[in-house]
Design an enzyme around this catalytic site. Structure first.
Site, mmCIF file in Angstrom:
data_model
loop_
_atom_site.group_PDB
_atom_site.id
_atom_site.type_symbol
_atom_site.label_atom_id
_atom_site.label_comp_id
_atom_site.label_asym_id
_atom_site.label_seq_id
_atom_site.Cartn_x
_atom_site.Cartn_y
_atom_site.Cartn_z
ATOM 1 C CG ASP A 1 -4.360 7.843 -0.307
ATOM 2 O OD1 ASP A 1 -5.352 8.268 -0.928
ATOM 3 O OD2 ASP A 1 -4.058 8.226 0.837
ATOM 4 N NE ARG B 1 -10.732 8.022 2.867
ATOM 5 C CZ ARG B 1 -9.640 8.617 3.323
ATOM 6 N NH1 ARG B 1 -8.442 8.132 3.018
ATOM 7 N NH2 ARG B 1 -9.723 9.708 4.067
ATOM 8 C CD GLU C 1 -9.561 11.015 0.356
ATOM 9 O OE1 GLU C 1 -9.454 12.017 1.083
ATOM 10 O OE2 GLU C 1 -8.724 10.090 0.348
ATOM 11 C CG HIS D 1 -8.028 4.239 -1.537
ATOM 12 N ND1 HIS D 1 -8.128 5.536 -1.073
ATOM 13 C CD2 HIS D 1 -6.996 3.696 -0.842
ATOM 14 C CE1 HIS D 1 -7.220 5.769 -0.153
ATOM 15 N NE2 HIS D 1 -6.498 4.665 0.001
ATOM 16 C CG ASN E 1 -6.917 3.059 7.569
ATOM 17 O OD1 ASN E 1 -5.817 2.559 7.805
ATOM 18 N ND2 ASN E 1 -7.112 4.363 7.490
ATOM 19 C CG ASP F 1 -2.783 13.013 3.808
ATOM 20 O OD1 ASP F 1 -2.755 13.200 2.578
ATOM 21 O OD2 ASP F 1 -3.499 12.141 4.353
ATOM 22 C CB CYS G 1 -5.585 12.211 8.122
ATOM 23 S SG CYS G 1 -5.703 10.610 8.966
ATOM 24 C CG ASP H 1 -4.888 12.289 -1.683
ATOM 25 O OD1 ASP H 1 -4.978 11.511 -0.712
ATOM 26 O OD2 ASP H 1 -3.935 13.062 -1.841
ATOM 27 C CD GLU I 1 -10.095 6.248 6.915
ATOM 28 O OE1 GLU I 1 -10.236 5.158 7.493
ATOM 29 O OE2 GLU I 1 -8.973 6.717 6.621
ATOM 30 C CE1 TYR J 1 -3.633 2.532 0.458
ATOM 31 C CE2 TYR J 1 -2.509 3.235 2.466
ATOM 32 C CZ TYR J 1 -3.486 3.436 1.503
ATOM 33 O OH TYR J 1 -4.313 4.526 1.582
#
Length: 304
Positions: free
Chosen positions: A92, A162, A121, A119, A215, A65, A129, A94, A192, A51
């Site tokens: 990731d 996500r 989101e 993924h 997660n 982040d 985060c 985003d 999440e 990952y």
């Protein structure tokens, strides 16, 4: 180009290999690997997929982040982790780096870099985060359009949607969004920041037959569960996204404090990867064997 040699190479696209791992009966454990060295160490420990966390990538660059890095910057990490390990990498993505066309560009770029899965989101920029407060969500239909765009653009990439909705819209909102994203073309769902066994179990029961990703980050809202416990709750994948970076950073902090205090690294030597261990991990002698002009390196004896 690949950094691997010989029998370690695979002709199958990374997305197909990732999908095959998810489709096995047992849960797929996917540790975070923030660079090529971590990827090799995770592979040597027996893991079959890796990952790439946005939080780990940005932190390794000295950035927060907040969705600040670009597709090309992420692709640099994808290439080194995928090439070094040969394993399928979940990336990731985003918020997809923009709207529909941007998402399509991201998907093709990540595939070309060697990714096996991504993924995206349903937060709005600047994103946070998933375990922090005051996350702002995109309209569910706008997110579904991104998922549909990603599904249209991909050639083999495994697509995970996500949702961060549980914190603000509750279980009903998170499930409704997840169902919409599956209809738009997602292969799996990543709910999440669920914060109890009951929430994980309920979400899985309300999404029957859908592959789910959990997660297991430290210092977040989720209590510690093992991979086996997540599997029993109905999950097909679990990530430990930033663990490798956290451990490495803590070790580096100790190193610099020791070096500043003592003026030497000698006290830290027992905590160091040896030269021989490093060369074994990066397969130095395998590379040397490919070129007869390179004399095999001899590891010098340690100096007391």
């Amino acid at each position: 180009m690949t950094y691997l040699v010989g029998a370690e190479l695979s002709d199958r696209p990374a997305g197909e290999r990732f999908r095959a791992l998810v489709n096995r009966p047992q849960i797929l454990g996917i540790p975070g690997s923030h660079n090529g060295q971590a990827a090799l160490q995770a592979k040597d420990a027996g893991f079959e997929a890796l990952y790439l966390s946005g939080a780990a990538m940005t932190a390794s660059m000295g950035l927060p982040d907040l969705g600040m890095i670009t597709v090309d910057e992420v692709s640099f990490f994808v290439r080194q982790v995928a090439r070094a390990s040969g394993l399928p990498v979940l990336v990731d993505g985003d918020t997809g780096y923009g709207e529909a066309l941007n998402v399509m560009h991201m998907v093709r770029t990540f595939e070309d870099a060697g990714a096996g899965a991504v993924h995206i989101e349903d937060q709005l920029l600047p994103k946070k985060c998933g375990h922090l407060n005051d996350k702002k969500l995109a309209d569910a239909r706008d997110m579904a359009a991104k998922v549909a765009s990603a599904a249209k653009a991909r050639r083999h990439l495994y697509l995970i949607a996500r949702t961060d909705a549980a914190a603000s819209e509750g279980m009903d909102g998170a499930v409704a969004r997840a169902k919409l994203y599956m209809e738009a073309g997602a292969d799996a769902i990543f709910p999440e920041a669920l914060n109890s066994r009951e929430m994980f179990t309920e979400f899985a029961k309300r999404m029957p037959g859908v592959p789910l990703l959990a997660n297991m980050t430290e210092f977040g809202r989720t209590p510690f569960f093992t991979a086996a416990e997540f599997e029993a709750m109905g999950y097909k994948m679990v990530i430990w996204p930033v663990s490798s970076l956290r451990v490495a950073n803590k070790a580096q902090e100790k190193l610099y404090a020791t070096l500043k205090r003592d003026g030497t690294t000698k006290a830290m030597v027992p905590d160091m990867q040896t030269r021989a261990e490093l060369y074994a991990t990066i397969r130095l002698h395998d590379y040397e064997a490919l070129d007869a002009s390179i004399v095999e390196s001899v590891v010098p004896k340690a100096v007391e």
